[in-house]
Write a protein that holds these residues in place. Structure first.
Motif, PDB file in Angstrom:
ATOM      1  N   ASP A 478      49.569  47.816  44.446  1.00 41.41           N
ATOM      2  CA  ASP A 478      50.673  48.738  44.744  1.00 41.41           C
ATOM      3  C   ASP A 478      51.394  49.182  43.479  1.00 41.41           C
ATOM      4  N   TYR A 479      51.395  48.325  42.463  1.00 41.58           N
ATOM      5  CA  TYR A 479      52.100  48.661  41.232  1.00 41.58           C
ATOM      6  C   TYR A 479      51.191  49.248  40.155  1.00 41.58           C
ATOM      7  N   GLY A 480      49.922  49.445  40.469  1.00 45.54           N
ATOM      8  CA  GLY A 480      49.067  50.178  39.548  1.00 45.54           C
ATOM      9  C   GLY A 480      47.996  49.390  38.841  1.00 45.54           C
ATOM     10  N   PHE A 481      47.904  48.080  39.104  1.00 46.78           N
ATOM     11  CA  PHE A 481      46.835  47.294  38.491  1.00 46.78           C
ATOM     12  C   PHE A 481      45.533  47.507  39.271  1.00 46.78           C
ATOM     13  N   GLY A 482      44.444  47.710  38.556  1.00 42.33           N
ATOM     14  CA  GLY A 482      43.124  47.739  39.165  1.00 42.33           C
ATOM     15  C   GLY A 482      42.320  46.573  38.643  1.00 42.33           C
ATOM     16  N   VAL A 483      42.097  45.566  39.484  1.00 44.02           N
ATOM     17  CA  VAL A 483      41.441  44.328  39.056  1.00 44.02           C
ATOM     18  C   VAL A 483      40.215  44.097  39.922  1.00 44.02           C
ATOM     19  N   GLU A 484      39.104  43.744  39.259  1.00 45.36           N
ATOM     20  CA  GLU A 484      37.833  43.536  39.960  1.00 45.36           C
ATOM     21  C   GLU A 484      37.254  42.187  39.570  1.00 45.36           C
ATOM     22  N   HIS A 485      36.828  41.429  40.594  1.00 44.47           N
ATOM     23  CA  HIS A 485      36.260  40.103  40.342  1.00 44.47           C
ATOM     24  C   HIS A 485      34.940  40.244  39.596  1.00 44.47           C
ATOM     25  N   PHE A 486      34.727  39.383  38.585  1.00 43.90           N
ATOM     26  CA  PHE A 486      33.551  39.498  37.733  1.00 43.90           C
ATOM     27  C   PHE A 486      32.789  38.172  37.657  1.00 43.90           C
ATOM     28  N   GLY A 487      33.079  37.282  38.620  1.00 42.71           N
ATOM     29  CA  GLY A 487      32.382  35.997  38.637  1.00 42.71           C
ATOM     30  C   GLY A 487      33.264  34.857  38.185  1.00 42.71           C
ATOM     31  N   ASP A 488      33.260  33.762  38.981  1.00 41.17           N
ATOM     32  CA  ASP A 488      34.072  32.570  38.692  1.00 41.17           C
ATOM     33  C   ASP A 488      35.531  32.982  38.464  1.00 41.17           C
ATOM     34  N   TYR A 491      37.617  38.308  35.446  1.00 40.42           N
ATOM     35  CA  TYR A 491      37.972  39.542  36.145  1.00 40.42           C
ATOM     36  C   TYR A 491      37.902  40.701  35.158  1.00 40.42           C
ATOM     37  N   LEU A 492      37.649  41.885  35.717  1.00 38.48           N
ATOM     38  CA  LEU A 492      37.684  43.106  34.930  1.00 38.48           C
ATOM     39  C   LEU A 492      38.946  43.882  35.282  1.00 38.48           C
ATOM     40  N   LEU A 493      39.695  44.214  34.260  1.00 37.23           N
ATOM     41  CA  LEU A 493      40.905  45.018  34.437  1.00 37.23           C
ATOM     42  C   LEU A 493      40.526  46.474  34.172  1.00 37.23           C
ATOM     43  N   ARG A 494      40.574  47.295  35.235  1.00 35.72           N
ATOM     44  CA  ARG A 494      40.133  48.682  35.115  1.00 35.72           C
ATOM     45  C   ARG A 494      41.286  49.670  35.048  1.00 35.72           C
ATOM     46  N   ALA A 495      42.464  49.265  35.472  1.00 38.24           N
ATOM     47  CA  ALA A 495      43.618  50.167  35.431  1.00 38.24           C
ATOM     48  C   ALA A 495      44.886  49.348  35.294  1.00 38.24           C
ATOM     49  N   VAL A 496      45.891  49.942  34.692  1.00 32.79           N
ATOM     50  CA  VAL A 496      47.188  49.288  34.508  1.00 32.79           C
ATOM     51  C   VAL A 496      48.278  50.240  34.994  1.00 32.79           C
ATOM     52  N   PRO A 497      49.453  49.712  35.287  1.00 32.75           N
ATOM     53  CA  PRO A 497      50.557  50.601  35.649  1.00 32.75           C
ATOM     54  C   PRO A 497      50.814  51.627  34.562  1.00 32.75           C
ATOM     55  N   GLY A 498      51.129  52.841  34.972  1.00 27.08           N
ATOM     56  CA  GLY A 498      51.346  53.915  34.015  1.00 27.08           C
ATOM     57  C   GLY A 498      52.413  53.604  32.989  1.00 27.08           C
ATOM     58  N   VAL A 499      53.425  52.811  33.362  1.00 24.73           N
ATOM     59  CA  VAL A 499      54.512  52.520  32.417  1.00 24.73           C
ATOM     60  C   VAL A 499      54.006  51.676  31.254  1.00 24.73           C
TER      61      VAL A 499
END
Length: 591
Positions: A478-488, A491-499
């Motif tokens: 909801d606050y703009g983080f895009g996080v994807e599980h990458f095993g164990d 994680y892969l961080l694909r997006a962050v809040p615009g601020v």
């Protein structure tokens, strides 16, 4: 040594020790019985600190004569019949342990008469054994006299405090229940002298005046807050910051009008006053938390002084937000004033340039006065709220001052001119507030301000951080983080809040880890959404030491003025401090 059953009298004394610790414990159990009996008038009389004698008389519904002896059997009670009732207790007593426990360590006389009975009944016990039982004329209600407390346990008695200390604890306890039950008339007599008398009018203000005095009661602030979605509510009274004490004794909490001791609620109250009180000073408060009975476990402590909350975060948040809203509404803008000379000392020839913070006249708040209370020397009575507060837009608040930029001080503070003098604005705290409001609005409107990363960032999380991420992944999205599980735990961080992206944060992975750590630390006690937004805003805000152009400073002040609560950052620090024209003129000898 072989296993064997304890003798009944020894087992009774051990069990009594869990319920009856001192005279105040006896008074607590008997007063609670009187309140459960619907009493409108309760009289408490003690002699010798309650060790020599305790007498409690009420006008409640009484006990039928044929049930009086049964009431002294352990676990005999009229208040509980099933496990379902235990899981949602509405009465103060329920275990059936108080009377047998008290009788096991004292000489006890009970006289009672229900309204529908033509005659009363009396029983006398010594160290738990009946010595008399029979009919006796009596007024409607119940009277219990407890004498020679712990007379059969000299080892227990020697650990009691002085009679004056024990009497003080009794008075403290009766005063607390008088605050929780203003419709009940309480009368306390200590060694023949009346120490407390409440009118029983039903007015909480009248009860406050009886307990604390009219001067203190006049300045107390009323609290009322509800969280409709959870059924939680809070009501009661708190002191303005200028009225405080040197210890926590006057912080009183009730849950469904049951007096409890709770470190969590104490912390919630202190957090609401964060920054408003001098160090090691505490407010006066009498607050009742209304919670659905099924959401609180009252059977978690032998003497029922502590309870367990099904959702601690909601209890914490309900109390903290309600108190903080009152404090903010009462006095919203910090103002700088020069320190005053101590009584009996002449003012210094050259006043110090370093003033202390206290309530200013801009908000018209009452809290800066000392009427009826103690004021810590050198205190910081700053009228701004504690952590993570966003005010209800419907709640009236003073508008932020219209400010004109003068310059920047130490690359940290914006110097601005306002209608009533000079303002110093902390650029980091101010920007935090602006970003916090923007994040909360985007989350509520389901339009998070998110910035995709050119390349995903791999982040290795600890097990605790993984738990937080799994539990609060929806809030992070909801606050703009895009996080994807990458095993164990990767994680892969694909997006962050615009601020965060707009401020050129060099390590987005570290920002995610910091946010997760803050939620792990604070999320159990505060609203998770606010913890996230506050952490993101802190990471995205401009830092101290960054030079700003006049246009950037002007834009920041305009955005701050439009904020719901422009006077604090989301962590409770002030965004601005006011040097009034009056005090500047006085410092320069123009007044």
């Amino acid at each position: 040594m072989p296993i064997k059953l304890l003798p009944p009298d020894l087992a009774s004394k051990i069990a009594a020790g869990e319920v009856v610790e001192r005279p105040a414990s006896v008074v607590k159990e008997l007063v609670e019985n009187s309140l459960d009996a619907g009493s409108s008038h309760i009289t408490v009389e003690i002699q010798g600190g309650g060790i020599q004698q305790i007498r409690i008389t009420d006008d409640g519904h009484g006990i039928p004569g044929d049930q009086v002896e049964l009431a002294f059997q352990r676990h005999a009670t009229s208040k509980l019949e099933s496990q379902e009732q235990l899981e949602a207790m509405s009465t103060l007593g329920f275990r059936g342990e108080a009377l047998p426990s008290i009788a096991a360590v004292s000489e006890l006389t009970l006289t009672t008469r229900p309204a529908e009975s033509g005659a009363g009944h009396t029983v006398r016990l010594k160290w738990g054994d009946f010595t008399h039982s029979g009919a006796q004329g009596a007024a409607e209600g119940t009277s219990v006299t407890v004498s020679d407390l712990f007379g059969n346990l000299p080892a227990r008695r020697k650990f009691l405090r002085t009679t004056s200390t024990e009497a003080s604890r009794v008075q403290e306890l009766v005063s607390r229940y008088a605050l929780a039950y203003p419709q009940t008339r309480f009368q306390l007599t200590v060694d023949g002298k009346q120490q407390l008398l409440t009118p029983g009018s039903g007015s909480p203000k009248d009860a406050l005046a009886a307990v604390y005095g009219a001067g203190v009661a006049e300045h107390m602030l009323e609290v009322h807050g509800e969280a409709a979605e959870s059924g939680y509510g809070v009501d009661g009274f708190i002191s303005p910051p200028g009225l405080n004490r040197a210890n926590r004794t006057h912080m009183t909490f009730f849950v469904n009008r049951r007096w409890i001791q709770s470190r969590m609620l104490s912390f919630a109250l202190e957090e609401a006053y964060h920054g408003l009180l001098p160090e090691r000073r505490y407010p006066l408060a009498a607050l009742n938390l209304d919670i659905p009975y099924s959401q609180v476990d009252v059977n978690s402590h032998p003497s029922k002084r502590e309870v367990r909350f099904h959702q601690e975060g909601k209890a914490f948040s309900t109390l903290q937000r309600a108190v903080r809203a009152v404090l903010v509404a009462d006095s919203p803008v910090p103002q700088m004033r020069p320190p005053q000379p101590a009584p009996g000392h002449a003012a210094a020839a050259a006043p110090s340039f370093f003033p202390r913070i206290s309530f200013g006249g801009q908000g018209g708040g009452r809290g800066g006065g000392q009427a009826g209370g103690e004021q810590g020397s050198g205190g910081h009575d700053v009228p701004y709220p504690s952590q993570l507060e966003t005010l209800d837009p419907a709640m009236p608040r003073p508008a932020g001052p219209a400010l004109k930029v003068v310059g920047q001080l130490k690359l940290t503070y914006i110097v601005a001119e306002g209608p009533e003098g000079m303002f110093l604005v902390d650029q980091h705290a101010a920007h935090e507030r602006v970003l916090f409001d923007r994040l909360r609005q985007g989350s509520q409107e389901k339009e998070p301000l998110s910035q995709p990363l050119l390349e995903p960032v791999a982040v290795e999380l600890s097990p605790a951080q993984v738990d937080v991420l799994r539990e609060h992944g929806g809030f992070l999205k909801d606050y703009g983080f895009g996080v994807e599980h990458f095993g164990d735990n990767s994680y892969l961080l694909r997006a962050v809040p615009g601020v965060l992206a707009s401020q050129g944060q060099g390590d987005p992975g570290k920002s995610l880890v910091d946010v997760l750590d803050m939620v792990a630390f604070e999320g159990m006690l505060r609203q998770q959404e606010d913890v996230l937004a506050a952490s993101i805003a802190c990471h995205g805000a401009i830092r101290a030491g960054k030079g700003l152009t006049e246009g950037e400073m002007t834009s920041l002040l305009e955005q701050l003025e439009a904020a719901d609560n422009p006077h604090t950052c989301p962590h409770g620090r002030p965004t601005m401090i006011h040097f009034s024209s009056y005090h500047m003129e006085r410092e320069f000898g123009r007044r």
